[in-house]
Structure formats: structure tokens, C-alpha cells
Design a protein around this motif. Structure first.
Motif, short mmCIF file in Angstrom:
data_model
loop_
_atom_site.label_atom_id
_atom_site.label_comp_id
_atom_site.label_asym_id
_atom_site.label_seq_id
_atom_site.Cartn_x
_atom_site.Cartn_y
_atom_site.Cartn_z
N LYS A 158 -55.90 25.57 82.36
CA LYS A 158 -55.69 24.67 81.23
C LYS A 158 -57.00 24.13 80.69
O LYS A 158 -57.19 24.00 79.48
CB LYS A 158 -54.75 23.54 81.63
N ASN A 159 -57.91 23.78 81.63
CA ASN A 159 -59.19 23.21 81.22
C ASN A 159 -60.08 24.22 80.51
O ASN A 159 -61.01 23.86 79.79
CB ASN A 159 -59.92 22.64 82.43
N GLN A 168 -51.71 24.10 69.69
CA GLN A 168 -50.92 25.08 68.96
C GLN A 168 -49.79 25.62 69.83
O GLN A 168 -48.65 25.74 69.37
CB GLN A 168 -51.80 26.22 68.47
N ILE A 169 -50.09 25.94 71.07
CA ILE A 169 -49.08 26.45 71.99
C ILE A 169 -47.99 25.41 72.21
O ILE A 169 -46.79 25.71 72.18
CB ILE A 169 -49.73 26.86 73.33
N SER A 170 -48.42 24.17 72.42
CA SER A 170 -47.48 23.08 72.68
C SER A 170 -46.55 22.84 71.49
O SER A 170 -45.33 22.71 71.65
CB SER A 170 -48.25 21.80 73.02
N PHE A 171 -47.12 22.81 70.29
CA PHE A 171 -46.30 22.51 69.11
C PHE A 171 -45.45 23.71 68.68
O PHE A 171 -44.36 23.53 68.13
CB PHE A 171 -47.18 22.02 67.96
N HIS A 172 -45.92 24.92 68.93
CA HIS A 172 -45.08 26.09 68.69
C HIS A 172 -43.85 26.04 69.60
O HIS A 172 -42.72 26.32 69.15
CB HIS A 172 -45.86 27.38 68.96
N ALA A 173 -44.06 25.67 70.86
CA ALA A 173 -42.95 25.55 71.80
C ALA A 173 -41.99 24.45 71.36
O ALA A 173 -40.77 24.61 71.41
CB ALA A 173 -43.49 25.27 73.20
N ILE A 201 -53.01 20.72 64.03
CA ILE A 201 -51.92 21.70 63.95
C ILE A 201 -52.06 22.50 62.66
O ILE A 201 -52.28 21.92 61.59
CB ILE A 201 -50.55 20.98 63.94
N PRO A 202 -51.96 23.82 62.72
CA PRO A 202 -52.01 24.63 61.50
C PRO A 202 -50.97 24.13 60.49
O PRO A 202 -49.84 23.81 60.88
CB PRO A 202 -51.67 26.04 61.99
#
Length: 208
Positions: A2-3, A12-17, A52-53
């Protein structure tokens, strides 16, 4: 690991999920998980929004607003939908922007803002007509709202029943499918025609 992943990519990964989860909770009427996710996003979007995109942020706002409509939380839905309209536009995610304009009518009806709704119906209809955005589904939706705003409250259920019938007659072209993927207008019409919440209507349908 993660680091070693850049913060921007982590976000991006978190908000896509989160966006995918929001869709699942809306479509399954899972209000407990959906409300918890909305609460989390209300805290995180102001903090990380610029990371966030834009396309993902617009999609998130749209899905949150439509979840809140399904959940009957029209005040919060209005807040997110206003952001959606402000941040999208005809030159960027035009389908989502146009959906936001339609969702605005649903929200104000849910809030009982009938005086404001009457103005918004005419203004939004004029906008759609000028932009050549009046397709079959949109035409049916506007025709319903125009009849609704002139009717007496005791006639609302019957009008929604006719609206539900007219929606079911629509050919499922790409535009209609895309619109229904953002909010199931048929389910909204069914709920209002039966005098139940949209949440109850979805749960009834999922059981059967």
C-alpha cells in the motif's frame, strides 16, 4: 504494498470500488450498506475530490443522488444532484448532465416543491427541446410531469399508473437503457401508482 502505491492511485481504486458498491446497493435496495457508504463519501469527497478523475467523480455523484432518491432522502439527493449538474455539462458527460436535469424534477416532486416544479418542468423541457435531446423516453417523462403539475393530488396515482404503462411500451433502445441504468423510472412510476415508496417497490419486485 500500500505504501508503495501512489496516493492518487490508491484513491482512484478506492473510489472506483465505492462507485461499484453504490450501484449494487441501489439496485438491491440495500439501504443499510448504502447509507453507510453515502456517509463515508460525504466525508471523503470534500477531502479528496480534486484527486478523483472528473469522470469518476461525476459518476459517483450521479449514483449517490439516485440511491438517495430510491431511499426517499430527497433533501440529500437534491444536494448531490445540484453538485452533479454544476460539475457536469453538455460538453462533458452530457448524458449524465441531462439525467441530472430530469432527476431534479423527480426530487422536487418528492419534496413537494410544486410551485418550483412547475417552473422547472417548463424550463427543463425548453432546454431539452433546444438541444435536440427529446428522445422517446424523455418525451414520455415530460408529458407525465406536465399532466401531473396540472392535476389534483387525488388524481396522482392514476396518472402514475398511466405513466408506468407508457414507460413499459417504450422500445428499449440504447438511450432508454442508459437512462434507466441511472434511475429506474419504471419502478418510480410503479411505486407512486401504488402509494408505496420506491424502496418497497424494488423489494417487492426482487422477492417475486
Amino acid at each position: 504494498l500500500k505504501n508503495k502505491v501512489p496516493l492518487s492511485l490508491q484513491l482512484q481504486i478506492s473510489f472506483h470500488a465505492a462507485n461499484s458498491e453504490m450501484l449494487v446497493y441501489r439496485n438491491s435496495a440495500d439501504t443499510r450498506r448504502g447509507r453507510n457508504l453515502v456517509k463515508r463519501l460525504e466525508e471523503e469527497l470534500p477531502r479528496y475530490g480534486n484527486e478523483i478523475p472528473p469522470q469518476l467523480r461525476i459518476s459517483l455523484l450521479s449514483n449517490i443522488a439516485s440511491f438517495l432518491v430510491m431511499d426517499g432522502n430527497y433533501e440529500s439527493a437534491l444536494k448531490f444532484n445540484n453538485r452533479l449538474i454544476e460539475e457536469s455539462g453538455l460538453n462533458f458527460k452530457s448524458d449524465v448532465y441531462l439525467f441530472g436535469r430530469l432527476l431534479n424534477l423527480v426530487i422536487h416532486y418528492g419534496l413537494g416543491n410544486y410551485d418550483l416544479l412547475e417552473y422547472n418542468i417548463e424550463n427543463t423541457y425548453k432546454f431539452f427541446r433546444e438541444k435536440n435531446a427529446l428522445r422517446k423516453a424523455e418525451s414520455v417523462i415530460f408529458a407525465h410531469f406536465k399532466r401531473l403539475i396540472k392535476a389534483e393530488p387525488e388524481d396522482y396515482k392514476e396518472l402514475f399508473n398511466e405513466f408506468h404503462f407508457n414507460l413499459n411500451k417504450l422500445p428499449m433502445d440504447n438511450n432508454t437503457q442508459n437512462l434507466y441504468s441511472m434511475l429506474n423510472f419504471t419502478m418510480w412510476a410503479k411505486a407512486e401508482s401504488e402509494g408505496i415508496t420506491m424502496l418497497e417497490a424494488i423489494k417487492k419486485t426482487n422477492i417475486t
